[in-house]
Enzyme design. Structure first.
Site, PDB file in Angstrom:
ATOM      1  N   GLU A 161       0.598  -1.224  -0.077  1.00  0.00           N
ATOM      2  CA  GLU A 161       0.204  -0.213   0.070  1.00  0.00           C
ATOM      3  C   GLU A 161       1.119   1.002   0.144  1.00  0.00           C
ATOM      4  O   GLU A 161       0.706   1.980   0.962  1.00  0.00           O
ATOM      5  CB  GLU A 161      -0.823  -0.357   1.079  1.00  0.00           C
ATOM      6  CG  GLU A 161      -1.963  -1.412   1.291  1.00  0.00           C
ATOM      7  CD  GLU A 161      -2.890  -1.289   2.174  1.00  0.00           C
ATOM      8  OE1 GLU A 161      -3.056  -0.272   3.649  1.00  0.00           O
ATOM      9  OE2 GLU A 161      -3.841  -1.523   2.213  1.00  0.00           O
TER      10      GLU A 161
ATOM     11  N   GLU B 117      -5.426  -8.398   0.463  1.00  0.00           N
ATOM     12  CA  GLU B 117      -5.641  -8.362   1.800  1.00  0.00           C
ATOM     13  C   GLU B 117      -7.551  -8.001   1.648  1.00  0.00           C
ATOM     14  O   GLU B 117      -7.821  -7.354   0.768  1.00  0.00           O
ATOM     15  CB  GLU B 117      -5.072  -7.680   2.505  1.00  0.00           C
ATOM     16  CG  GLU B 117      -4.222  -7.655   3.039  1.00  0.00           C
ATOM     17  CD  GLU B 117      -3.328  -6.151   3.952  1.00  0.00           C
ATOM     18  OE1 GLU B 117      -3.937  -5.380   4.346  1.00  0.00           O
ATOM     19  OE2 GLU B 117      -2.002  -5.926   3.889  1.00  0.00           O
TER      20      GLU B 117
HETATM   21  C1  FCB Z   1      -4.174  -2.366   6.039  1.00  0.00           C
HETATM   22  C2  FCB Z   1      -2.613  -2.872   6.305  1.00  0.00           C
HETATM   23  C3  FCB Z   1      -2.705  -4.002   7.089  1.00  0.00           C
HETATM   24  C4  FCB Z   1      -3.108  -3.783   7.847  1.00  0.00           C
HETATM   25  C5  FCB Z   1      -4.943  -3.636   7.565  1.00  0.00           C
HETATM   26  C6  FCB Z   1      -6.520  -3.810   8.607  1.00  0.00           C
HETATM   27  O1  FCB Z   1      -4.092  -1.201   5.249  1.00  0.00           O
HETATM   28  O2  FCB Z   1      -2.080  -3.338   5.304  1.00  0.00           O
HETATM   29  O3  FCB Z   1      -1.508  -3.892   7.925  1.00  0.00           O
HETATM   30  O4  FCB Z   1      -3.378  -2.908   8.579  1.00  0.00           O
HETATM   31  O5  FCB Z   1      -5.124  -2.296   6.749  1.00  0.00           O
END
Ligand code: FCB
Length: 428
Positions: free
Chosen positions: A157, A341
């Site tokens: 990110e 994610e």
């Molecule tokens: C994302 C991050 C991860 C975690 C999630 C909830 O933005 O990559 O580390 O904090 O959110």
């Protein structure tokens, strides 16, 4: 109800990051930030995953996973500039072997929000030297893990990293400065490109062909006040930079920040072998003309009682339909997509499963509509240290008892296991 069957070989797993689970990451900038009292909780021993990784991978394997995303901690490998810790390197080689032994495909992140303290002291990602320093680190990791690893994430990110640490001041160095944030983004593009080339150049014939990407945070942006032309305009611009221009830089080698300028970064051309995507929910943007700040800031969701009927315990929007939209949009590029994610911090685990299930179903529909999604990692395997929000949020499908270090799989972990084992999901 109908059933959607995912393509054979689809990867199912969960994600973690070093600082959030390993514990005692004492040489990292986040550790120093916590010790200085800049956040409410200190990460401390976290989930002690650095020592308990075998146990955690047993758990992941028993839950039907076939992949696992984790990050290597640069601050452990290079605690002081130019001083390399071979034991830490051997540790990560053992981690990868432990995954392979359990038939879990490793997905290795090289940078997940944390830096060595010395690196930040030298200017972190605001200075050009950051790129070569990162490349040196990647070279070490590639030499140690390249024989076992196919999937790589260079930077987690990049946009959220720049926003959180250089615009919102929520992580080290706590800056709130648009021009620094823009410099950081450019160096992250260059850092990714350098990492990409290092990983490919390091490959030996008998190693797996590296598949390299970033983990791109891809929300669907919406204006806070639908009727406001300012909000609509800044939302389009935010989407243009964060969702479009950043990925364009990694495909065309041209990085353009509307209103600020364009730049050629030739080494970044064609440096995405797949698209790593993190998705949580929609993001509502409001026009706030503060000099020196990007004028589009996330709005208080309270403005949208009707538009945001469902939120997580942290107040984040829940909208599986937008996940479908985001995947379909990316799918049009024709590139393979790996969901690196997706998850939620619901306090009620039944709501966690409802979130995961609806998002997995939305992903199934996107695959049906032609998106080439190759895998999915839920965030997260374990409850963990959620940055500025500390230990409050519970993102794990496995519950952590931090006092005893006991792990307890939640019902959502069992439901998810069913999807992983059968490779299918019920769709609405
Ligand atoms: C994302 C991050 C991860 C975690 C999630 C909830 O933005 O990559 O580390 O904090 O959110």
């Amino acid at each position: 109800m109908s059933v959607f069957q995912f393509p054979d070989g689809f990867l199912w797993g969960a994600a973690t990051s070093a600082h959030q689970v390993e514990g005692n990451n004492v040489h990292s900038d986040w550790w120093a930030w916590e010790q200085a009292g800049r956040v409410k909780d200190r990460s401390g021993p976290a989930c002690d995953h650095y020592r308990r990784f075998e146990q955690d991978f047993d758990l992941a394997a028993s839950l039907g996973h076939s992949a696992h995303r984790f990050s290597v901690e640069w601050a452990r490998l290079e605690p002081a500039e130019g001083q390399w810790d071979d034991e830490a390197l051997a540790h990560y080689a053992a981690v990868v072997r432990a995954l392979r032994k359990r038939r879990l495909e490793p997905i290795v992140t090289l940078h997940h929000f944390t830096n060595p303290q010395w690196f930040l002291a030298k200017g972190g990602w605001t200075v050009p030297g950051s790129v070569e320093a990162f490349a040196r680190y990647v070279r070490r990791v590639a030499a140690a893990l390249g024989d076992q690893v196919r999937y790589w994430v260079t930077i987690n990110e990049p946009i959220i990293y720049a926003r959180m640490h250089y615009l919102q001041g929520l992580g080290p160095p706590g800056a709130k400065d648009l021009s620094q944030a823009i410099r950081v983004l450019e160096h992250l593009i260059r850092g990714h490109a350098a990492g990409y080339h290092v990983l490919h150049a390091a490959r030996r014939m008998e190693w797996p062909r590296p598949e390299v990407s970033i983990a791109h945070h891809l929300p669907v942006f919406r204006p806070c006040r639908r009727w406001s032309p300012f909000d609509q305009w800044i939302t389009r611009r935010t989407d243009q930079i964060f969702s479009v221009a950043f990925l364009e830089a990694l495909t065309d080698g041209r990085w353009e920040v509307p209103g600020i300028g364009a730049r050629r970064i030739p080494e970044a051309r064609n440096t995405l072998d797949y698209l790593g995507v993190n998705y949580y929910g929609r993001q509502f943007i409001r026009w706030v003309p503060v000099p020196g700040l990007w004028p589009g800031v996330p709005c208080d969701l309270g403005h949208h009682p009707r538009e945001v009927p469902e939120r997580t315990s942290m107040g984040w929007d829940v909208h599986p339909e937008s996940f479908f939209e985001a995947l379909r949009r990316l799918g049009r590029t024709g590139q393979p997509i790996l969901v690196t994610e997706n998850g939620t911090s619901m306090t009620d685990d039944a709501r966690r499963w409802s979130y995961l299930w609806r998002h997995i179903a939305a992903m199934g529909r996107a695959v049906q509509a032609g998106a080439n999604v190759i895998g999915y990692c839920c965030w997260s395997l374990l409850d963990n240290f959620e940055w500025a929000d500390g230990y409050g949020p519970r993102f794990g499908i496995v519950e952590m008892d931090y006092a005893t270090q006991e792990r307890r799989p939640r019902e959502s972990a069992r439901q998810y296991a069913e999807v992983c084992r059968t490779n299918r999901v019920m769709t609405e």
